[in-house]
Design a protein around this motif. Structure first.
Motif, PDB file in Angstrom:
ATOM      1  N   ASP A  20       8.568  -4.174  -3.531  1.00 27.21           N
ATOM      2  CA  ASP A  20       9.268  -4.544  -4.758  1.00 27.21           C
ATOM      3  C   ASP A  20       9.163  -6.059  -4.976  1.00 27.21           C
ATOM      4  O   ASP A  20       8.075  -6.568  -5.132  1.00 27.21           O
ATOM      5  CB  ASP A  20      10.703  -4.050  -4.703  1.00 27.21           C
ATOM      6  N   ASP A  21      10.268  -6.788  -4.930  1.00 27.96           N
ATOM      7  CA  ASP A  21      10.206  -8.236  -5.162  1.00 27.96           C
ATOM      8  C   ASP A  21      10.352  -9.032  -3.869  1.00 27.96           C
ATOM      9  O   ASP A  21      10.683 -10.215  -3.886  1.00 27.96           O
ATOM     10  CB  ASP A  21      11.280  -8.660  -6.168  1.00 27.96           C
ATOM     11  N   TYR A 104       2.653 -19.174 -10.814  1.00 26.45           N
ATOM     12  CA  TYR A 104       3.519 -18.372 -11.685  1.00 26.45           C
ATOM     13  C   TYR A 104       4.361 -19.263 -12.599  1.00 26.45           C
ATOM     14  O   TYR A 104       4.976 -20.230 -12.157  1.00 26.45           O
ATOM     15  CB  TYR A 104       4.431 -17.480 -10.847  1.00 26.45           C
ATOM     16  N   LYS A 134      10.546 -13.928 -20.513  1.00 24.96           N
ATOM     17  CA  LYS A 134       9.854 -13.651 -19.261  1.00 24.96           C
ATOM     18  C   LYS A 134       8.460 -14.272 -19.272  1.00 24.96           C
ATOM     19  O   LYS A 134       7.800 -14.337 -20.309  1.00 24.96           O
ATOM     20  CB  LYS A 134       9.742 -12.143 -19.023  1.00 24.96           C
ATOM     21  N   SER A 201       1.672  -9.219  -4.924  1.00 22.37           N
ATOM     22  CA  SER A 201       2.670  -9.285  -5.989  1.00 22.37           C
ATOM     23  C   SER A 201       2.073  -8.858  -7.324  1.00 22.37           C
ATOM     24  O   SER A 201       2.672  -8.087  -8.082  1.00 22.37           O
ATOM     25  CB  SER A 201       3.219 -10.715  -6.091  1.00 22.37           C
ATOM     26  N   CYS A 204       1.611  -5.133  -7.515  1.00 14.78           N
ATOM     27  CA  CYS A 204       2.820  -4.365  -7.854  1.00 14.78           C
ATOM     28  C   CYS A 204       2.881  -4.115  -9.362  1.00 14.78           C
ATOM     29  O   CYS A 204       3.211  -3.013  -9.809  1.00 14.78           O
ATOM     30  CB  CYS A 204       4.070  -5.113  -7.394  1.00 14.78           C
ATOM     31  N   THR A 205       2.551  -5.151 -10.136  1.00 12.84           N
ATOM     32  CA  THR A 205       2.531  -5.003 -11.596  1.00 12.84           C
ATOM     33  C   THR A 205       1.460  -4.005 -12.017  1.00 12.84           C
ATOM     34  O   THR A 205       1.698  -3.120 -12.844  1.00 12.84           O
ATOM     35  CB  THR A 205       2.261  -6.362 -12.254  1.00 12.84           C
TER      36      THR A 205
END
Length: 240
Positions: A20-21, A104, A134, A201, A204-205
């Protein structure tokens, strides 16, 4: 969601586990040893340190290219073998975009450069845009193999500040400095090379968007022929 990420696309070898995060583990090596000597021992150490049951991962993310031909083959073969053995899908991540993803939230132009030899770099242009509060990762120019001069020309036309990163930067720093007409800077050491944590990471997206493949379908994206293939074609052309 739990992702195992593997990156052996360049001089850096990396293994990470992202749930997850949370980045549960990240192991990065930038040394003279070949990835065939380092990648599996790194994976074994990560599994041992976080007591990872490989059956619990949802997918395997791999730096799919471009990059070192040998490194890509090692990473892809490892990911494919694990995917087939565990019956897990593979999330293919472009090497260049994974490097860019480390910055990011940066709304400047992000320009990764990997030394592709023969006076070329593997590169692309990226940025983050704020959409409904976002940060959204945007591709301005997709992965390609071009001369440093060509990608800098594209950067100059955008008329925005730019951040350069990747192992091609120190190789072509003089050209970058001479030809870049917009304000620029070089990313610091902690985020200027391949990073399996960033790759995981981003994966995950991709996984949430169902952007993954069956392990049997996975193959590296080289962007251009290897030296051996070029030499073979040259010999064949001379015979004709």
């Amino acid at each position: 969601m739990k992702i195992l990420a593997l990156d052996s696309s360049g001089l850096v070898a990396g293994v990470a586990v992202v749930q997850d995060d949370i980045l549960q583990a990240s192991y990065t090596i930038h040394h003279k040893k070949t990835h065939s000597q380092t990648l599996l021992p790194m994976l074994e150490e990560v599994c041992k340190m976080i007591e990872l049951d490989m059956e619990t991962i949802d997918a395997i993310a791999v730096a799919a290219g471009p990059g070192s031909f040998t490194g890509l083959r090692i990473g892809s073969a490892t990911a494919k073998g694990l995917g087939l053995a565990l019956n897990k899908p593979i999330v293919e991540i472009g090497t260049v975009e994974a490097i860019a993803y480390q910055l990011y939230g940066v709304e400047k132009v992000i320009c990764p450069m990997l030394d592709a030899r023969r006076n070329q770099v593997y590169t692309g242009l990226y940025t983050f845009e704020t959409v409904e509060g976002k940060s959204v990762f945007k591709t301005l120019a997709g992965q390609c193999a071009v001369s440093v001069e060509e990608i800098i020309e594209k950067v100059n036309k955008m008329k925005k500040e730019v951040v350069f990163l990747g192992d091609g930067v120190p190789v072509y720093e003089e050209i970058i400095s001479e030809r870049t007409e917009v304000p620029y800077e070089f990313a610091p050491a902690f985020c200027n090379r391949q990073n399996a944590g960033a790759l995981g990471s981003l994966a995950c997206t991709y996984f949430k968007e169902r952007r993954f493949v069956d392990p049997r379908e996975h193959k590296p994206e080289y962007l251009r022929m290897s030296q051996a293939e070029r030499e073979r074609l040259e010999k064949e052309e001379k015979k004709q």
